[in-house]
Motif scaffolding. Sequence first.
Motif, short mmCIF file in Angstrom:
data_model
loop_
_atom_site.label_atom_id
_atom_site.label_comp_id
_atom_site.label_asym_id
_atom_site.label_seq_id
_atom_site.Cartn_x
_atom_site.Cartn_y
_atom_site.Cartn_z
N VAL A 415 -13.60 -49.33 -32.12
CA VAL A 415 -12.04 -48.76 -31.84
C VAL A 415 -11.27 -50.05 -31.79
O VAL A 415 -10.10 -50.07 -32.40
N VAL A 416 -11.99 -50.85 -30.65
CA VAL A 416 -10.76 -51.26 -30.23
C VAL A 416 -10.97 -53.02 -30.10
O VAL A 416 -11.73 -53.23 -30.85
N ASP A 417 -10.00 -53.71 -30.33
CA ASP A 417 -10.20 -55.22 -30.30
C ASP A 417 -9.45 -55.85 -29.44
O ASP A 417 -7.79 -55.69 -28.94
N ALA A 418 -9.57 -56.60 -28.88
CA ALA A 418 -8.50 -57.91 -27.95
C ALA A 418 -8.96 -59.38 -27.84
O ALA A 418 -10.03 -59.51 -27.75
N ALA A 419 -8.15 -59.41 -26.93
CA ALA A 419 -8.01 -61.26 -27.16
C ALA A 419 -6.99 -61.48 -26.27
O ALA A 419 -6.54 -60.44 -25.69
N ALA A 420 -7.26 -62.72 -24.83
CA ALA A 420 -6.86 -62.74 -23.66
C ALA A 420 -6.10 -64.31 -23.58
O ALA A 420 -6.97 -65.20 -25.17
N THR A 421 -5.10 -64.97 -22.71
CA THR A 421 -4.55 -66.03 -22.66
C THR A 421 -4.63 -66.12 -21.09
O THR A 421 -3.97 -64.83 -20.67
N VAL A 422 -5.24 -66.97 -20.12
CA VAL A 422 -4.67 -67.77 -19.51
C VAL A 422 -4.09 -68.84 -18.48
O VAL A 422 -4.97 -70.07 -19.85
N ASP A 423 -2.97 -69.16 -18.49
CA ASP A 423 -2.70 -70.49 -18.06
C ASP A 423 -2.55 -70.87 -16.89
O ASP A 423 -1.98 -70.18 -15.67
N ASP A 424 -3.43 -71.68 -15.98
CA ASP A 424 -3.36 -71.78 -14.58
C ASP A 424 -2.05 -72.55 -14.71
O ASP A 424 -1.39 -72.07 -12.99
N GLU A 425 -1.49 -73.06 -14.73
CA GLU A 425 -0.65 -74.08 -14.23
C GLU A 425 0.96 -72.80 -14.25
O GLU A 425 1.44 -72.82 -13.22
N SER A 426 1.21 -72.04 -15.02
CA SER A 426 2.00 -71.14 -14.61
C SER A 426 1.89 -69.76 -14.14
O SER A 426 2.49 -68.96 -13.61
N GLY A 427 0.39 -69.78 -13.95
CA GLY A 427 0.06 -68.43 -13.19
C GLY A 427 0.29 -67.23 -14.07
O GLY A 427 -0.08 -65.60 -13.93
N ARG A 428 0.07 -67.15 -15.16
CA ARG A 428 0.03 -65.99 -16.13
C ARG A 428 -0.40 -65.90 -17.08
O ARG A 428 -1.70 -66.87 -17.83
N ALA A 429 -0.95 -64.73 -17.61
CA ALA A 429 -2.42 -63.99 -18.47
C ALA A 429 -1.46 -63.24 -19.46
O ALA A 429 -0.59 -62.64 -19.29
N ALA A 430 -2.02 -62.89 -20.48
CA ALA A 430 -1.46 -62.00 -21.56
C ALA A 430 -2.72 -61.44 -22.65
O ALA A 430 -3.77 -62.79 -22.48
N LEU A 431 -2.78 -60.64 -22.26
CA LEU A 431 -3.96 -59.43 -23.87
C LEU A 431 -3.48 -58.96 -24.21
O LEU A 431 -2.13 -58.45 -24.38
N PHE A 432 -3.43 -58.54 -25.45
CA PHE A 432 -3.61 -58.65 -26.63
C PHE A 432 -4.11 -57.62 -27.18
O PHE A 432 -5.97 -57.84 -26.99
N LEU A 433 -4.14 -56.40 -27.36
CA LEU A 433 -5.25 -55.34 -28.74
C LEU A 433 -4.76 -54.08 -28.85
O LEU A 433 -3.52 -54.26 -29.36
N VAL A 434 -5.84 -53.49 -30.22
CA VAL A 434 -5.19 -53.19 -30.87
C VAL A 434 -5.90 -51.60 -30.94
O VAL A 434 -7.28 -52.05 -30.54
N ASN A 435 -5.56 -50.35 -31.36
CA ASN A 435 -6.91 -49.49 -31.29
C ASN A 435 -6.43 -49.18 -33.14
O ASN A 435 -5.76 -48.39 -33.75
N ARG A 436 -7.59 -48.78 -33.44
CA ARG A 436 -7.95 -48.45 -34.93
C ARG A 436 -7.97 -47.25 -35.25
O ARG A 436 -8.25 -46.95 -35.89
N HIS A 437 -7.99 -46.77 -34.74
CA HIS A 437 -7.74 -45.20 -34.72
C HIS A 437 -7.29 -44.36 -35.47
O HIS A 437 -5.64 -45.00 -34.56
N GLN A 438 -6.92 -43.65 -36.32
CA GLN A 438 -5.73 -43.23 -36.96
C GLN A 438 -5.10 -42.24 -36.45
O GLN A 438 -4.37 -41.63 -36.65
N SER A 439 -5.88 -41.06 -36.02
CA SER A 439 -5.47 -40.06 -34.77
C SER A 439 -5.38 -40.30 -32.79
O SER A 439 -5.14 -39.34 -33.22
N GLU A 440 -6.56 -40.67 -33.03
CA GLU A 440 -6.99 -40.30 -31.32
C GLU A 440 -6.21 -41.52 -30.74
O GLU A 440 -6.33 -42.82 -30.83
#
Length: 510
Positions: A415-440
Amino acid sequence: MPAASISVRSDHAVAPLDRRLFGSFVEHLGRCVYDGLYEPGHPTADAMGFRSDVVDLVRELGVSTVRYPGGNFVSGYRWEDGVGPREQRPVRRDLAWHVRETNQVGLDEFAAWTRLTGVELMMAVNLGTRGIAEALDLLEYTNGEAGTALADARVANGASEPHGVRMWCLGNEMDGPWQTGHLSADEYGRLAARTGAAMKRADNGLELVVCGSSGSQMPTFGEWERTVLGHAYDVVDYISCHAYYHDQGDRASFLASSVDMDRFITTVVTAADHVQQLRHSSRQIAISFDEWNVWDLTTWQAEEARIEAEEKAGRPVGWPIAPRQLEDVYTVTDAVVVGSLLITLLRRHDRVRAASLAQLVNVIAPIMTEPGGPAWRQTTFYPFALTSRLAGGTVLAPVIDCPTIATATFGEVPVVDAAATVDDESGRAALFLVNRHQSEPTTVRFDVSQLGATRVVSAQMLHDGDPLAANTLAQPDRVPPQPLTCVLGTDGVLQIELPPISWAAVELSR
Ligand code: AHR
């Protein structure tokens, strides 16, 4: 309500992020170039005729490379028609899209536009109606140092510096019977190998892309890759993949389109590595996913059928100049699918080293324009822009534990998929997510403790109560990104609630 448990650690690394993953595509098709990025009479046009409002949106979109000039168009294109004094350029028929090409924008103008927008130019050579000699001529004109005939012609045309194009596509979709000059895998593999070898003899630093399949539904898919690479493996660096998805009346399967993209990549990697082993080669071929998007192909098929019917009836429809073609209006559901395709491109970034969202302006595009009027962002603009802006450093593939949903085309899919990135230099991270469920909605526990994140910098999502909501000329801001509710606990676990049919991006810092 479905619940998902996700964790990400730095040893889930896929690959260092190459920004070529955020490429796009400009073809001489419909109003992509004319009345899109180029409109001399427009109030925002610069001295060259380029719309500054479009330049600003391209920058905001965060595009890295732009593939040019096609697409199907390139297979009948004579690049010489588009250089030199504008008033002497010929108007020609374009057999790919049944229109007239005025050639008022060509290589030098487009290269100037890429400098304006700060993107890398990626070119395609015509292997439909042309061959090795014309590819070498184009290469000399584009990249040659002054002192040879064609490089001097470029200088005389006002481009004193070489354009410095590194990435070149050897033709376009040569497996497709719709392609002008369509070839069999064997014929194309030989031609691509000879053209590529000649181009590398001129400049060994070029990066060459050989045509893979036009889609995983092609009858020759798999065998095409094996045969073509059997000929061209030693001279090319990438093999292309193209994929377009749309809702064919089964929204559950449409929302799971990235499952097809993932399987597509696996098959191409398998074919490429098979050839690598047969050749005892130490070089691994990467994938250039240089056409991908949501595209309701049925609108184009209907247009083709109409042209054919009109001509059979003795009422030729003519060859218009820059008509409105393939101007898909994207819904929020389409944007969620685009976001999830980006998640797959990130998760497969170990092999997909370049990609191009097809296309950029007006034609199946994230940016739309009206002649003399405004430019606006389609729904699909946002997942691309946010992913491009937030992703950085190393791409990570989180481990996901979640329920599945049933789809007619792909069976049970998470139902869910996700990817992430992490940047040691800037100390930033990013998460990307999708909910494929049509009603919940889906409740997500996302363990980011291993990333050392202590703060949520921003959290946004694309979602709407109406899955068909879209941005249009009348309502350009109908579907903007919205704030996402998300709380980071002291244990390093994020609690996120993803509404049904939603895509989200979370930015974290240490
Ligand atoms: O992007 C539109 C068209 O789709 C391209 O011209 C072609 O390569 C593909 O079939």
